[in-house]
Design a protein around this motif. Structure first.
Motif, PDB file in Angstrom:
ATOM      1  N   LEU A  57       0.832  -1.205   0.000  1.00  0.00           N
ATOM      2  CA  LEU A  57       0.000   0.000   0.000  1.00  0.00           C
ATOM      3  C   LEU A  57       0.868   1.256   0.000  1.00  0.00           C
ATOM      4  CD1 LEU A  57      -2.826   1.285   0.314  1.00  0.00           C
ATOM      5  CD2 LEU A  57      -2.523   1.107   2.765  1.00  0.00           C
ATOM      6  N   LEU A  58       1.862   1.253   0.906  1.00  0.00           N
ATOM      7  CA  LEU A  58       2.765   2.402   0.991  1.00  0.00           C
ATOM      8  C   LEU A  58       3.530   2.578  -0.316  1.00  0.00           C
ATOM      9  CD1 LEU A  58       3.705   4.472   3.042  1.00  0.00           C
ATOM     10  CD2 LEU A  58       5.447   2.900   3.765  1.00  0.00           C
ATOM     11  N   ALA A  59       3.981   1.453  -0.891  1.00  0.00           N
ATOM     12  CA  ALA A  59       4.735   1.534  -2.138  1.00  0.00           C
ATOM     13  C   ALA A  59       3.858   2.032  -3.276  1.00  0.00           C
ATOM     14  CB  ALA A  59       5.315   0.171  -2.481  1.00  0.00           C
ATOM     15  N   ALA A  60       2.590   1.600  -3.295  1.00  0.00           N
ATOM     16  CA  ALA A  60       1.702   2.063  -4.363  1.00  0.00           C
ATOM     17  C   ALA A  60       1.481   3.566  -4.266  1.00  0.00           C
ATOM     18  CB  ALA A  60       0.368   1.322  -4.278  1.00  0.00           C
ATOM     19  N   ILE A  61       1.244   4.049  -3.044  1.00  0.00           N
ATOM     20  CA  ILE A  61       1.013   5.486  -2.886  1.00  0.00           C
ATOM     21  C   ILE A  61       2.260   6.271  -3.285  1.00  0.00           C
ATOM     22  CG2 ILE A  61       0.538   7.291  -1.212  1.00  0.00           C
ATOM     23  CD1 ILE A  61      -1.084   5.296   0.362  1.00  0.00           C
ATOM     24  N   ARG A  62       3.428   5.812  -2.790  1.00  0.00           N
ATOM     25  CA  ARG A  62       4.644   6.577  -3.078  1.00  0.00           C
ATOM     26  C   ARG A  62       5.003   6.519  -4.549  1.00  0.00           C
ATOM     27  NH1 ARG A  62       9.340   5.181   0.949  1.00  0.00           N
ATOM     28  NH2 ARG A  62      10.389   6.841  -0.165  1.00  0.00           N
ATOM     29  N   GLU A  63       4.786   5.350  -5.175  1.00  0.00           N
ATOM     30  CA  GLU A  63       5.141   5.255  -6.592  1.00  0.00           C
ATOM     31  C   GLU A  63       4.195   6.089  -7.444  1.00  0.00           C
ATOM     32  OE1 GLU A  63       5.354   1.310  -8.022  1.00  0.00           O
ATOM     33  OE2 GLU A  63       6.198   1.901  -9.947  1.00  0.00           O
ATOM     34  N   ALA A  64       2.901   6.055  -7.081  1.00  0.00           N
ATOM     35  CA  ALA A  64       1.948   6.860  -7.843  1.00  0.00           C
ATOM     36  C   ALA A  64       2.267   8.343  -7.699  1.00  0.00           C
ATOM     37  CB  ALA A  64       0.529   6.578  -7.364  1.00  0.00           C
ATOM     38  N   LEU A  65       2.667   8.774  -6.505  1.00  0.00           N
ATOM     39  CA  LEU A  65       2.975  10.191  -6.308  1.00  0.00           C
ATOM     40  C   LEU A  65       4.276  10.582  -6.992  1.00  0.00           C
ATOM     41  CD1 LEU A  65       2.009  10.880  -2.608  1.00  0.00           C
ATOM     42  CD2 LEU A  65       0.906  11.719  -4.647  1.00  0.00           C
ATOM     43  N   SER A  66       5.263   9.679  -6.957  1.00  0.00           N
ATOM     44  CA  SER A  66       6.569  10.109  -7.449  1.00  0.00           C
ATOM     45  C   SER A  66       6.706   9.938  -8.952  1.00  0.00           C
ATOM     46  CB  SER A  66       7.677   9.356  -6.730  1.00  0.00           C
ATOM     47  OG  SER A  66       7.576   7.992  -6.982  1.00  0.00           O
ATOM     48  N   THR A  67       6.062   8.929  -9.549  1.00  0.00           N
ATOM     49  CA  THR A  67       6.225   8.752 -10.994  1.00  0.00           C
ATOM     50  C   THR A  67       4.929   8.953 -11.766  1.00  0.00           C
ATOM     51  OG1 THR A  67       5.786   6.402 -10.884  1.00  0.00           O
ATOM     52  CG2 THR A  67       8.060   7.090 -10.617  1.00  0.00           C
ATOM     53  N   GLY A  68       3.798   9.032 -11.103  1.00  0.00           N
ATOM     54  CA  GLY A  68       2.562   9.220 -11.824  1.00  0.00           C
ATOM     55  C   GLY A  68       1.940   7.924 -12.313  1.00  0.00           C
ATOM     56  N   GLY A  69       2.548   6.797 -12.014  1.00  0.00           N
ATOM     57  CA  GLY A  69       1.973   5.513 -12.400  1.00  0.00           C
ATOM     58  C   GLY A  69       2.456   4.466 -11.443  1.00  0.00           C
ATOM     59  N   ASP A 121      14.062  -0.728 -17.242  1.00  0.00           N
ATOM     60  CA  ASP A 121      13.607   0.511 -17.888  1.00  0.00           C
ATOM     61  C   ASP A 121      13.572   1.641 -16.871  1.00  0.00           C
ATOM     62  OD1 ASP A 121      11.590  -0.559 -16.454  1.00  0.00           O
ATOM     63  OD2 ASP A 121      10.007  -0.039 -17.881  1.00  0.00           O
ATOM     64  N   ASN A 122      14.628   1.711 -16.107  1.00  0.00           N
ATOM     65  CA  ASN A 122      14.680   2.745 -15.073  1.00  0.00           C
ATOM     66  C   ASN A 122      14.865   4.128 -15.674  1.00  0.00           C
ATOM     67  OD1 ASN A 122      14.282   2.958 -12.403  1.00  0.00           O
ATOM     68  ND2 ASN A 122      16.182   1.947 -11.795  1.00  0.00           N
ATOM     69  N   GLU A 123      15.413   4.180 -16.881  1.00  0.00           N
ATOM     70  CA  GLU A 123      15.802   5.485 -17.411  1.00  0.00           C
ATOM     71  C   GLU A 123      14.598   6.313 -17.821  1.00  0.00           C
ATOM     72  OE1 GLU A 123      17.696   2.736 -18.203  1.00  0.00           O
ATOM     73  OE2 GLU A 123      19.271   3.459 -16.853  1.00  0.00           O
ATOM     74  N   ASN A 124      13.604   5.660 -18.459  1.00  0.00           N
ATOM     75  CA  ASN A 124      12.515   6.461 -19.010  1.00  0.00           C
ATOM     76  C   ASN A 124      11.373   6.648 -18.017  1.00  0.00           C
ATOM     77  OD1 ASN A 124      11.538   3.889 -19.007  1.00  0.00           O
ATOM     78  ND2 ASN A 124      11.766   3.607 -21.219  1.00  0.00           N
ATOM     79  N   GLN A 125      11.711   6.751 -16.743  1.00  0.00           N
ATOM     80  CA  GLN A 125      10.673   7.006 -15.759  1.00  0.00           C
ATOM     81  C   GLN A 125      10.388   8.492 -15.683  1.00  0.00           C
ATOM     82  OE1 GLN A 125      11.432   5.560 -11.903  1.00  0.00           O
ATOM     83  NE2 GLN A 125      10.546   3.565 -12.297  1.00  0.00           N
ATOM     84  N   ARG A 126       9.098   8.823 -15.604  1.00  0.00           N
ATOM     85  CA  ARG A 126       8.739  10.218 -15.407  1.00  0.00           C
ATOM     86  C   ARG A 126       8.952  10.589 -13.947  1.00  0.00           C
ATOM     87  NH1 ARG A 126       3.530  12.433 -16.496  1.00  0.00           N
ATOM     88  NH2 ARG A 126       2.654  10.538 -15.620  1.00  0.00           N
ATOM     89  N   GLU A 127       9.077  11.865 -13.727  1.00  0.00           N
ATOM     90  CA  GLU A 127       9.201  12.323 -12.350  1.00  0.00           C
ATOM     91  C   GLU A 127       8.092  13.317 -12.067  1.00  0.00           C
ATOM     92  OE1 GLU A 127      12.737  14.470 -10.786  1.00  0.00           O
ATOM     93  OE2 GLU A 127      12.976  12.508  -9.846  1.00  0.00           O
ATOM     94  N   LEU A 128       7.224  12.954 -11.148  1.00  0.00           N
ATOM     95  CA  LEU A 128       6.079  13.814 -10.869  1.00  0.00           C
ATOM     96  C   LEU A 128       6.326  14.618  -9.608  1.00  0.00           C
ATOM     97  CD1 LEU A 128       3.263  14.248 -12.121  1.00  0.00           C
ATOM     98  CD2 LEU A 128       2.381  12.692 -10.414  1.00  0.00           C
ATOM     99  N   LEU A 129       6.436  13.933  -8.488  1.00  0.00           N
ATOM    100  CA  LEU A 129       6.634  14.606  -7.206  1.00  0.00           C
ATOM    101  C   LEU A 129       7.833  13.942  -6.558  1.00  0.00           C
ATOM    102  CD1 LEU A 129       5.113  16.720  -5.452  1.00  0.00           C
ATOM    103  CD2 LEU A 129       4.099  14.823  -4.266  1.00  0.00           C
ATOM    104  N   ARG A 130       8.995  14.574  -6.685  1.00  0.00           N
ATOM    105  CA  ARG A 130      10.210  13.919  -6.244  1.00  0.00           C
ATOM    106  C   ARG A 130      10.221  13.708  -4.740  1.00  0.00           C
ATOM    107  NH1 ARG A 130      16.413  15.224  -6.791  1.00  0.00           N
ATOM    108  NH2 ARG A 130      15.889  16.524  -5.047  1.00  0.00           N
ATOM    109  N   PHE A 131       9.469  14.547  -4.039  1.00  0.00           N
ATOM    110  CA  PHE A 131       9.458  14.456  -2.582  1.00  0.00           C
ATOM    111  C   PHE A 131       8.965  13.092  -2.116  1.00  0.00           C
ATOM    112  CE2 PHE A 131       7.324  15.247   1.513  1.00  0.00           C
ATOM    113  CZ  PHE A 131       8.408  15.685   2.214  1.00  0.00           C
ATOM    114  N   ALA A 132       8.018  12.494  -2.880  1.00  0.00           N
ATOM    115  CA  ALA A 132       7.443  11.218  -2.451  1.00  0.00           C
ATOM    116  C   ALA A 132       8.475  10.109  -2.453  1.00  0.00           C
ATOM    117  CB  ALA A 132       6.279  10.843  -3.355  1.00  0.00           C
TER     118      ALA A 132
END
Lengths: 374, 231
Positions: B146-158, B177-188
């Motif tokens: 649960l924590l990982a889902a919230i943090r991943e959704a906040l930090s990468t948008g997916g 495919d670590n390189e093409n990750q988007r960055e949404l909210l880096r704080f998360a």
């Protein structure tokens, strides 16, 4: 006949929380107006927008905690948080970043801990650091309108086109053309002159004075020094009104000045900046007078305030000189907030009629104070 | 004080005996690893495996384990199970074990597991040991997911990025495919966000608990009102 047991002379205090908070906002006004003059309407827009958002979030949090909304909103603490937050973030930032930052400040940093009087950290600085850590590139470069750059318009007041540009930057959906906002804005500016001048600048005020330039013309680049003088005057107003005590600002300013004098070597290899630049070319004044003196999160005893100020001053200089951040007020103030309960514990004043309080682990953290009876 | 008070008799549940939300045990891997669901799933499954292996071993050896030396035994058994899990992970999921880093060997220091070993030493029935530890382990796994889902959704948008790391070695090499990750909210992605979000989850659980208590007490008041009789 009823008479309450009183004995003269008593001075009635007219201090209420909302009065004190309003005076803090009033102290910010000179700095805000000078910053708006030099950096355009974006500064003012940031402050107003964050006030609106902060009041909305405060009302939301109060209603969630089932308190009375009007009386709690009227203490104006959210207003002060919003003003300080709006001043720390760069103008031209999109509105949703403001929304996120002030939401973090009000909801997480303030109301999670129990609202006004309970927050261990300065909410405005928490919101600022949240944005800085999340969006570092957006937070460290910002746009200023054309008018603020052109040296032709020496005395032009911030014109309406500048307001339009600021609005378009803050609300990107307002501009119908899909152009990049950078295309209609000329320059990117820095947070404070600390980074650009490589910490070895001369006083622009002095230069302008010697070359007979107008002190208030934008071309003379006296902006940051005048802004800091504005905050210094506002802080002096707060001191005069006894909203803040002298301990914290004096400790911070003295520490920053002393350590920058110690490390300053004009011809040396590592140039850490003149003491003047550290005091007036950065955010030291607003930090010392307005941010570090937050009565909730700062130390409360007099000795504790002095040590708190010295710690903040040392970390301000340390992060600036040897750290990678642009300016360090927020980090230094949060470090001071962390240490404030400890300082209050160990630097407790002696209560009259008692010996010095016993230090022990049992009365850390708001427990009953154990005092030996004399 | 009666010694049996330390070991509750009512059956364990995911809600009331959650190791992360209620006992606040084993927080360091939860906070450190929960930046993406893939890593959280891997570490959670490894923890469940170590928990099961070591508790069954402790239960089988309960007559051999000396009472005064039991923590030494727990340490050795948990370390052996962790080494096993670590070797399996390195053999079949090498890129994933590189991602997890030091937190995979550190499973043996998880206080949640060591405390469960204490109670599985005292349980007579092996089946009950397995069921109890499955409940505790899945409570851990659910919260870390649960924590990982919230943090991943906040930090990468997916969510569910890098899921390819979960493919074992015999099904072909995994693609990073670590390189093409988007960055949404880096704080998360940063540690403070883990503390804040975990605190909010605990607060939500306590809120639900308190509402339950209020509603149940209301029902009790109503029933007691109806049953009131004149004596």
């Amino acid at each position: 006949m009823t008479s309450s047991p009183q004995s003269p002379p008593f001075q009635r205090t007219r201090r209420s929380t909302n009065n004190i908070m309003l005076q803090v906002v009033a102290g910010c006004i000179p700095g805000i107006s000078i910053a708006t003059w030099y950096f355009g309407y974006g500064v003012l827009l940031n402050v107003l927008l964050s006030i609106v958002f902060a009041l909305c979030f405060e009302a939301l949090a109060i209603s969630l905690r089932s308190r009375h909304i009007q009386t709690t909103l009227a203490d104006n603490s959210a207003l002060v948080t919003a003003v300080l937050f709006g001043l720390t973030i760069p103008p031209g930032l999109p509105w949703w970043l403001l929304f996120l930052g002030i939401g973090f400040a009000i909801l997480i940093a303030k109301h999670i801990y129990g609202g006004l009087g309970q927050n261990p950290f300065n909410p405005a600085m928490c919101g600022y650091l949240f944005l800085l850590l999340s969006f570092p590139s957006a937070m460290t470069s910002w746009h200023i309108p054309n008018d603020a750059l052109s040296s032709v318009q020496e005395f032009a007041p911030t014109s309406l086109s500048g307001l339009q540009q600021s609005l378009h930057l803050t609300f990107p959906f307002l501009s119908h053309n899909t152009l990049n906002p950078i295309e209609f804005v000329d320059g990117l500016a820095m947070a404070t002159p600390l980074i650009e001048s490589k910490m070895a600048g001369t006083s622009k005020l002095l230069t302008a004075w010697q070359t007979d330039q107008s002190l208030f013309a934008r071309s003379s680049e006296t902006a940051w020094e005048l802004v800091n003088i504005g905050y210094f005057l506002g802080g002096a107003f707060l001191l005069f009104q006894r909203v803040i005590s002298w301990h914290i600002p004096v400790a911070i300013i003295t520490t920053v000045m002393t350590i920058s004098i110690l490390f300053y070597s004009p011809g040396g290899y590592a140039i850490y900046g003149t003491p003047y630049l550290h005091l007036f070319g950065s955010a030291t004044m607003i930090g010392a007078f307005f941010i570090a003196t937050d009565p909730v999160s700062a130390a409360t005893t007099n000795k504790g305030k002095l040590v708190y100020g010295v710690i903040i001053g040392l970390s301000i200089y340390g992060v600036r000189a040897w750290g990678s951040y642009l300016d360090s007020i927020a980090i230094a103030v949060l470090l001071g907030n962390f240490l404030a309960p400890l300082l209050d514990h160990f630097l407790r004043p002696r209560i009259y009629g008692h010996k010095k309080g016993v230090l022990g682990p049992s009365d850390m953290g708001g427990g009953s104070n154990k005092v030996i009876d004399s | 004080m009666n010694r049996t008070n330390y070991y509750p008799q009512q059956p364990l549940s995911l809600w009331n005996n959650n190791p992360v939300l209620v006992q606040l045990l084993g927080l360091s891997p939860v906070l450190a690893i929960s930046t993406s669901i893939t890593k959280g799933l891997a570490l959670g499954m490894a923890s469940v495996l170590v928990l099961l292996l070591s508790s069954v071993t402790v239960n089988l050896l309960k007559h051999q384990i000396n009472q005064s030396w039991r923590w030494l035994w727990f340490g050795i058994i948990a370390a052996a199970a962790t080494s096993f899990a670590d070797l399996v992970m390195q053999f079949y999921f090498f890129p994933l074990s590189k991602e997890l880093g030091i937190y995979l060997p550190l499973i043996c220091c998880n206080v949640m597991i060591l405390l469960r070993l204490e109670s599985s030493l005292r349980t007579k029935n092996l089946a009950k040991v397995v069921i109890d530890n499955l409940i505790i382990g899945f409570g851990f796994l659910i919260i870390i997911l649960l924590l990982a889902a919230i943090r991943e959704a906040l930090s990468t948008g997916g969510i569910l990025s890098n899921l390819d790391l979960l493919r074992p070695k015999f099904l072909g090499p995994s693609i990073d495919d670590n390189e093409n990750q988007r960055e949404l909210l880096r704080f998360a992605r940063l540690p403070p966000a883990a503390f804040i979000i975990l605190g909010l989850i605990i607060a939500a659980k306590n809120l639900i608990n308190s509402k339950r208590i209020i509603t149940s007490s209301k029902i009790e008041i109503k029933t007691s009102n109806t049953k009131r009789e004149r004596v």
